[in-house]
Design an enzyme around this catalytic site. Structure first.
Site, PDB file in Angstrom:
ATOM      1  N   ASP A  37      41.730  37.880  46.045  1.00 54.60           N
ATOM      2  CA  ASP A  37      42.210  39.009  46.836  1.00 54.60           C
ATOM      3  C   ASP A  37      41.397  39.028  48.122  1.00 54.60           C
ATOM      4  OD1 ASP A  37      39.752  40.243  46.014  1.00 54.60           O
ATOM      5  OD2 ASP A  37      40.740  40.604  44.089  1.00 54.60           O
ATOM      6  N   LYS A  58      46.957  42.176  48.391  1.00 58.31           N
ATOM      7  CA  LYS A  58      48.130  42.906  48.877  1.00 58.31           C
ATOM      8  C   LYS A  58      49.335  41.995  49.001  1.00 58.31           C
ATOM      9  CE  LYS A  58      46.575  47.108  50.756  1.00 58.31           C
ATOM     10  NZ  LYS A  58      45.784  47.601  51.852  1.00 58.31           N
ATOM     11  N   MET A 173      33.499  51.661  45.741  1.00 58.95           N
ATOM     12  CA  MET A 173      34.806  52.294  45.955  1.00 58.95           C
ATOM     13  C   MET A 173      34.618  53.774  46.288  1.00 58.95           C
ATOM     14  SD  MET A 173      36.887  50.437  42.857  1.00 58.95           S
ATOM     15  CE  MET A 173      35.562  50.576  41.665  1.00 58.95           C
TER      16      MET A 173
HETATM   17  N1  SAH Z   1      32.886  43.030  41.803  1.00 56.49           N
HETATM   18  C1  SAH Z   1      32.508  43.606  43.073  1.00 56.49           C
HETATM   19  C2  SAH Z   1      32.925  45.055  43.165  1.00 56.49           C
HETATM   20  C3  SAH Z   1      34.423  45.291  43.077  1.00 56.49           C
HETATM   21  S1  SAH Z   1      34.891  46.970  43.308  1.00 56.49           S
HETATM   22  C4  SAH Z   1      31.006  43.399  43.270  1.00 56.49           C
HETATM   23  O1  SAH Z   1      30.284  43.060  42.329  1.00 56.49           O
HETATM   24  O2  SAH Z   1      30.552  43.560  44.412  1.00 56.49           O
HETATM   25  C5  SAH Z   1      35.239  47.031  45.038  1.00 56.49           C
HETATM   26  C6  SAH Z   1      34.115  47.733  45.764  1.00 56.49           C
HETATM   27  O3  SAH Z   1      33.007  46.877  45.908  1.00 56.49           O
HETATM   28  C7  SAH Z   1      34.428  48.140  47.184  1.00 56.49           C
HETATM   29  O4  SAH Z   1      35.165  49.327  47.234  1.00 56.49           O
HETATM   30  C8  SAH Z   1      33.036  48.320  47.749  1.00 56.49           C
HETATM   31  O5  SAH Z   1      32.476  49.545  47.328  1.00 56.49           O
HETATM   32  C9  SAH Z   1      32.283  47.217  47.053  1.00 56.49           C
HETATM   33  N2  SAH Z   1      32.130  46.003  47.876  1.00 56.49           N
HETATM   34  C10 SAH Z   1      32.486  44.764  47.536  1.00 56.49           C
HETATM   35  N3  SAH Z   1      32.145  43.878  48.503  1.00 56.49           N
HETATM   36  C11 SAH Z   1      31.555  44.611  49.467  1.00 56.49           C
HETATM   37  C12 SAH Z   1      30.952  44.285  50.727  1.00 56.49           C
HETATM   38  N4  SAH Z   1      30.901  43.043  51.182  1.00 56.49           N
HETATM   39  N5  SAH Z   1      30.423  45.289  51.444  1.00 56.49           N
HETATM   40  C13 SAH Z   1      30.453  46.556  51.009  1.00 56.49           C
HETATM   41  N6  SAH Z   1      30.999  46.911  49.835  1.00 56.49           N
HETATM   42  C14 SAH Z   1      31.528  45.957  49.072  1.00 56.49           C
END
Ligand code: SAH
Length: 261
Positions: A37, A58, A173
């Protein structure tokens, strides 16, 4: 029918290709097809040639691809004998539905492996000069989703209990519901001047950071137009950034600078 293939559930880390694990980098080259994604970020996604990747984020029309489609597609490709990489932002098992995908594969009899990644929950704050724990400021850290409506009775996040830990709270999130859960945390007794930081697109070429307090952070968000993906860090550690910032080299562009759109 060909032999059954194999699925690698791979964490991409927060977005900087240099923060991919060596294994993730190798698998991106080796896979027959990469399902992804938007969360791994443009730099990592562009490492995979178009003809070997499928975007399951999306769809045309702006709708989210249902999780069932992704699950089905993983199985379908594996049954064609393909080596499939399911590339997920951060770590595959931190709020990424990686657990659900793994269980689906197991139910369908598809062999798989899990390749952990650096989660944005830790790397986002770190890239902004914020240690999620600190001997002087926080001896625990909680990772929570801000996506739920905390006013709902069935909310799985107990903001009162989190406030009571006295440790760092990292919200994923959590851009949209920021007003709701900052209010919950204030209501739970956290001081209005508790430091809060927002780290947007951590380690991406256009990473931004905005800081404030529990009382001001909603206005800060609005003014800076912080958007997902972003990490919210609540707690004393968020103020560490101000003490080190002048010497912190690395990722971010100034808050308020125009986005690359
Ligand atoms: N598995 C991912 C999280 C998935 S949930 C992890 O371990 O990072 C999706 C959320 O992850 C987003 O809404 C945001 O809060 C966070 N996120 C993921 N990548 C990010 C990034 N590069 N910068 C800031 N927030 C991030």
């Amino acid at each position: 029918m060909s032999d059954v293939g194999f699925v690698s559930l791979v964490g991409s880390g927060p977005g900087d290709p240099d923060l991919l694990t060596v294994k993730a980098r190798r698998l991106l080259d080796e896979a027959d097809v990469v399902l992804h994604d938007k969360l791994p970020g443009p730099e990592i996604i562009s490492l995979v040639p178009d003809e070997r990747r499928e975007d399951v984020g999306k769809r045309a029309g702006g709708e989210w691809t249902p999780q069932e489609y992704t699950n089905k597609r993983l199985v379908e490709l594996a049954l064609e004998g393909k080596h499939v990489v399911r590339l997920k932002g951060g770590d595959p098992f931190v709020f990424g539905r990686g657990g659900e995908e793994m269980e689906h594969l197991a139910r369908e009899g598809i062999p798989f492996e899990v390749v952990p990644g650096i989660t944005s929950a830790i790397a986002g704050p770190a890239a902004a000069g914020i240690p999620v724990t600190h001997r002087d400021h926080a001896s625990s850290v909680s990772f929570v989703t801000g996506h739920e409506d905390p006013t709902k009775e069935e909310s799985a996040v107990d903001w009162d209990a989190l406030a009571a830990t006295g440790g760092t709270i990292v919200v994923l999130m959590g851009v949209g519901k920021l007003p709701a859960y900052t209010a919950e945390l204030l209501g739970a007794g956290l001081a209005p001047d508790t430091p809060v930081a927002l780290v947007e697109r951590a380690t991406w070429p256009d990473m931004r950071v905005a800081t404030g307090t529990l009382e001001t952070i909603v206005d800060v968000r609005d003014e800076a137009e912080i958007e997902p993906p972003a990490i919210t860090v609540v707690g004393a550690v968020a103020a560490t950034r101000d003490r080190v910032r002048s010497l912190l080299q690395g990722y971010e562009v100034p808050t308020g600078s125009v986005k690359n759109e």
